[in-house]
Scaffold this motif. Structure first.
Motif, PDB file in Angstrom:
ATOM      1  N   LEU A 195      68.076  51.143-117.634  1.00 42.82           N
ATOM      2  CA  LEU A 195      67.688  50.112-116.674  1.00 42.82           C
ATOM      3  C   LEU A 195      68.798  49.780-115.674  1.00 42.82           C
ATOM      4  O   LEU A 195      68.512  49.395-114.535  1.00 42.82           O
ATOM      5  CB  LEU A 195      67.263  48.838-117.408  1.00 42.82           C
ATOM      6  CG  LEU A 195      65.987  48.949-118.243  1.00 42.82           C
ATOM      7  CD1 LEU A 195      65.717  47.644-118.961  1.00 42.82           C
ATOM      8  CD2 LEU A 195      64.804  49.343-117.376  1.00 42.82           C
ATOM      9  N   LEU A 196      70.058  49.935-116.075  1.00 44.26           N
ATOM     10  CA  LEU A 196      71.168  49.586-115.179  1.00 44.26           C
ATOM     11  C   LEU A 196      71.113  50.308-113.831  1.00 44.26           C
ATOM     12  O   LEU A 196      71.271  49.669-112.790  1.00 44.26           O
ATOM     13  CB  LEU A 196      72.509  49.842-115.860  1.00 44.26           C
ATOM     14  CG  LEU A 196      72.969  48.760-116.826  1.00 44.26           C
ATOM     15  CD1 LEU A 196      74.283  49.186-117.493  1.00 44.26           C
ATOM     16  CD2 LEU A 196      73.148  47.435-116.131  1.00 44.26           C
ATOM     17  N   PRO A 197      70.903  51.617-113.805  1.00 42.54           N
ATOM     18  CA  PRO A 197      70.825  52.282-112.495  1.00 42.54           C
ATOM     19  C   PRO A 197      69.655  51.771-111.650  1.00 42.54           C
ATOM     20  O   PRO A 197      69.771  51.664-110.430  1.00 42.54           O
ATOM     21  CB  PRO A 197      70.642  53.756-112.838  1.00 42.54           C
ATOM     22  CG  PRO A 197      71.177  53.893-114.209  1.00 42.54           C
ATOM     23  CD  PRO A 197      70.902  52.599-114.894  1.00 42.54           C
ATOM     24  N   LEU A 198      68.546  51.424-112.297  1.00 39.00           N
ATOM     25  CA  LEU A 198      67.407  50.896-111.548  1.00 39.00           C
ATOM     26  C   LEU A 198      67.757  49.553-110.908  1.00 39.00           C
ATOM     27  O   LEU A 198      67.432  49.300-109.740  1.00 39.00           O
ATOM     28  CB  LEU A 198      66.191  50.736-112.461  1.00 39.00           C
ATOM     29  CG  LEU A 198      65.634  52.033-113.050  1.00 39.00           C
ATOM     30  CD1 LEU A 198      64.495  51.731-114.011  1.00 39.00           C
ATOM     31  CD2 LEU A 198      65.181  52.963-111.948  1.00 39.00           C
ATOM     32  N   VAL A 199      68.442  48.716-111.659  1.00 39.88           N
ATOM     33  CA  VAL A 199      68.886  47.432-111.115  1.00 39.88           C
ATOM     34  C   VAL A 199      69.875  47.679-109.970  1.00 39.88           C
ATOM     35  O   VAL A 199      69.813  47.024-108.926  1.00 39.88           O
ATOM     36  CB  VAL A 199      69.512  46.549-112.218  1.00 39.88           C
ATOM     37  CG1 VAL A 199      70.192  45.327-111.637  1.00 39.88           C
ATOM     38  CG2 VAL A 199      68.453  46.151-113.237  1.00 39.88           C
ATOM     39  N   GLY A 200      70.777  48.623-110.157  1.00 37.67           N
ATOM     40  CA  GLY A 200      71.750  48.951-109.119  1.00 37.67           C
ATOM     41  C   GLY A 200      71.084  49.429-107.837  1.00 37.67           C
ATOM     42  O   GLY A 200      71.460  49.002-106.737  1.00 37.67           O
ATOM     43  N   VAL A 201      70.095  50.293-107.970  1.00 39.14           N
ATOM     44  CA  VAL A 201      69.375  50.794-106.798  1.00 39.14           C
ATOM     45  C   VAL A 201      68.659  49.646-106.100  1.00 39.14           C
ATOM     46  O   VAL A 201      68.682  49.533-104.870  1.00 39.14           O
ATOM     47  CB  VAL A 201      68.378  51.910-107.202  1.00 39.14           C
ATOM     48  CG1 VAL A 201      67.402  52.215-106.079  1.00 39.14           C
ATOM     49  CG2 VAL A 201      69.135  53.158-107.607  1.00 39.14           C
ATOM     50  N   TRP A 202      68.044  48.763-106.879  1.00 40.90           N
ATOM     51  CA  TRP A 202      67.349  47.613-106.292  1.00 40.90           C
ATOM     52  C   TRP A 202      68.321  46.714-105.524  1.00 40.90           C
ATOM     53  O   TRP A 202      68.020  46.252-104.423  1.00 40.90           O
ATOM     54  CB  TRP A 202      66.627  46.825-107.385  1.00 40.90           C
ATOM     55  CG  TRP A 202      65.960  45.600-106.852  1.00 40.90           C
ATOM     56  CD1 TRP A 202      64.774  45.522-106.176  1.00 40.90           C
ATOM     57  CD2 TRP A 202      66.476  44.268-106.903  1.00 40.90           C
ATOM     58  NE1 TRP A 202      64.523  44.220-105.810  1.00 40.90           N
ATOM     59  CE2 TRP A 202      65.551  43.422-106.256  1.00 40.90           C
ATOM     60  CE3 TRP A 202      67.625  43.708-107.453  1.00 40.90           C
ATOM     61  CZ2 TRP A 202      65.756  42.056-106.132  1.00 40.90           C
ATOM     62  CZ3 TRP A 202      67.813  42.344-107.335  1.00 40.90           C
ATOM     63  CH2 TRP A 202      66.882  41.538-106.685  1.00 40.90           C
ATOM     64  N   VAL A 203      69.496  46.465-106.097  1.00 34.05           N
ATOM     65  CA  VAL A 203      70.492  45.613-105.435  1.00 34.05           C
ATOM     66  C   VAL A 203      70.958  46.264-104.125  1.00 34.05           C
ATOM     67  O   VAL A 203      71.040  45.597-103.085  1.00 34.05           O
ATOM     68  CB  VAL A 203      71.686  45.325-106.374  1.00 34.05           C
ATOM     69  CG1 VAL A 203      72.853  44.719-105.619  1.00 34.05           C
ATOM     70  CG2 VAL A 203      71.255  44.412-107.513  1.00 34.05           C
ATOM     71  N   VAL A 204      71.241  47.542-104.158  1.00 33.07           N
ATOM     72  CA  VAL A 204      71.682  48.250-102.951  1.00 33.07           C
ATOM     73  C   VAL A 204      70.577  48.222-101.898  1.00 33.07           C
ATOM     74  O   VAL A 204      70.819  47.918-100.722  1.00 33.07           O
ATOM     75  CB  VAL A 204      72.109  49.695-103.280  1.00 33.07           C
ATOM     76  CG1 VAL A 204      72.294  50.520-102.022  1.00 33.07           C
ATOM     77  CG2 VAL A 204      73.380  49.690-104.108  1.00 33.07           C
ATOM     78  N   TYR A 205      69.351  48.503-102.311  1.00 29.67           N
ATOM     79  CA  TYR A 205      68.218  48.498-101.389  1.00 29.67           C
ATOM     80  C   TYR A 205      68.036  47.118-100.755  1.00 29.67           C
ATOM     81  O   TYR A 205      67.900  46.992 -99.536  1.00 29.67           O
ATOM     82  CB  TYR A 205      66.938  48.924-102.121  1.00 29.67           C
ATOM     83  CG  TYR A 205      65.685  48.697-101.318  1.00 29.67           C
ATOM     84  CD1 TYR A 205      65.327  49.564-100.284  1.00 29.67           C
ATOM     85  CD2 TYR A 205      64.865  47.605-101.574  1.00 29.67           C
ATOM     86  CE1 TYR A 205      64.179  49.345 -99.534  1.00 29.67           C
ATOM     87  CE2 TYR A 205      63.721  47.382-100.831  1.00 29.67           C
ATOM     88  CZ  TYR A 205      63.380  48.250 -99.816  1.00 29.67           C
ATOM     89  OH  TYR A 205      62.253  48.028 -99.072  1.00 29.67           O
ATOM     90  N   SER A 206      68.051  46.075-101.571  1.00 28.79           N
ATOM     91  CA  SER A 206      67.863  44.710-101.070  1.00 28.79           C
ATOM     92  C   SER A 206      68.967  44.321-100.100  1.00 28.79           C
ATOM     93  O   SER A 206      68.705  43.700 -99.061  1.00 28.79           O
ATOM     94  CB  SER A 206      67.838  43.715-102.234  1.00 28.79           C
ATOM     95  OG  SER A 206      66.760  43.976-103.072  1.00 28.79           O
ATOM     96  N   THR A 207      70.186  44.671-100.432  1.00 29.06           N
ATOM     97  CA  THR A 207      71.325  44.334 -99.583  1.00 29.06           C
ATOM     98  C   THR A 207      71.243  45.056 -98.237  1.00 29.06           C
ATOM     99  O   THR A 207      71.448  44.449 -97.185  1.00 29.06           O
ATOM    100  CB  THR A 207      72.641  44.662-100.298  1.00 29.06           C
ATOM    101  OG1 THR A 207      72.678  43.943-101.534  1.00 29.06           O
ATOM    102  CG2 THR A 207      73.848  44.298 -99.463  1.00 29.06           C
TER     103      THR A 207
END
Length: 139
Positions: free
Chosen positions: A33-45
């Motif tokens: 799940l960590l990479p998915l959260v990371g991708v979401w944070v990068v995308y949102s930012t």
């Protein structure tokens, strides 16, 4: 670099899941799940940054950016606190007169930022983005 990180984490996570022990299974799922959260944070930012940049470009083109060139600055180059607060009070009056306009929200967000209130700056900029998006979709 991020792809390497995701691959490494994914491999470790699968190894833990295949181990079969309950604790490893939980950690393995968490690692996936960590990479998915990371991708979401990068995308949102990135999405927010591009939206803010679009508004800044429009404000510049319309001549509506705040002019801070004549304001006193401290030795680090930041606008003097008292001057930033005075600028904010001026912009706040504009915003209160037209709170549903993305331009006044954008200017208020910038003034909040200059005055050092980053939390309200982000909230107000988010509102400016929403209002500008609604204006564009109405056409």
């Amino acid at each position: 670099m991020m792809a390497f990180y995701f691959l490494l984490l994914g491999r470790e996570a699968l190894d833990m899941i295949h181990d079969g022990r309950p604790a490893f299974l939980g950690f393995g799922i968490g690692l996936l799940l960590l990479p998915l959260v990371g991708v979401w944070v990068v995308y949102s930012t990135l999405r927010a940054a591009l939206a803010h940049q679009r508004l800044a470009r429009r404000m510049h083109d319309e001549g509506g950016e705040l002019d801070t060139s004549g304001l006193p600055r401290d030795r680090r180059g930041r606008i003097d606190r008292d001057a930033a607060v005075a600028l904010f009070e001026q912009v706040k009056a504009e915003w209160e007169a037209d709170p549903e306009n993305w331009r006044t929200n954008y200017r208020a967000a910038r003034a909040y930022d200059y005055a050092g209130d980053r939390t309200r700056a982000r909230e107000t900029m988010r509102r400016a983005v929403e209002l500008e998006r609604a204006e564009r979709t109405r056409g």
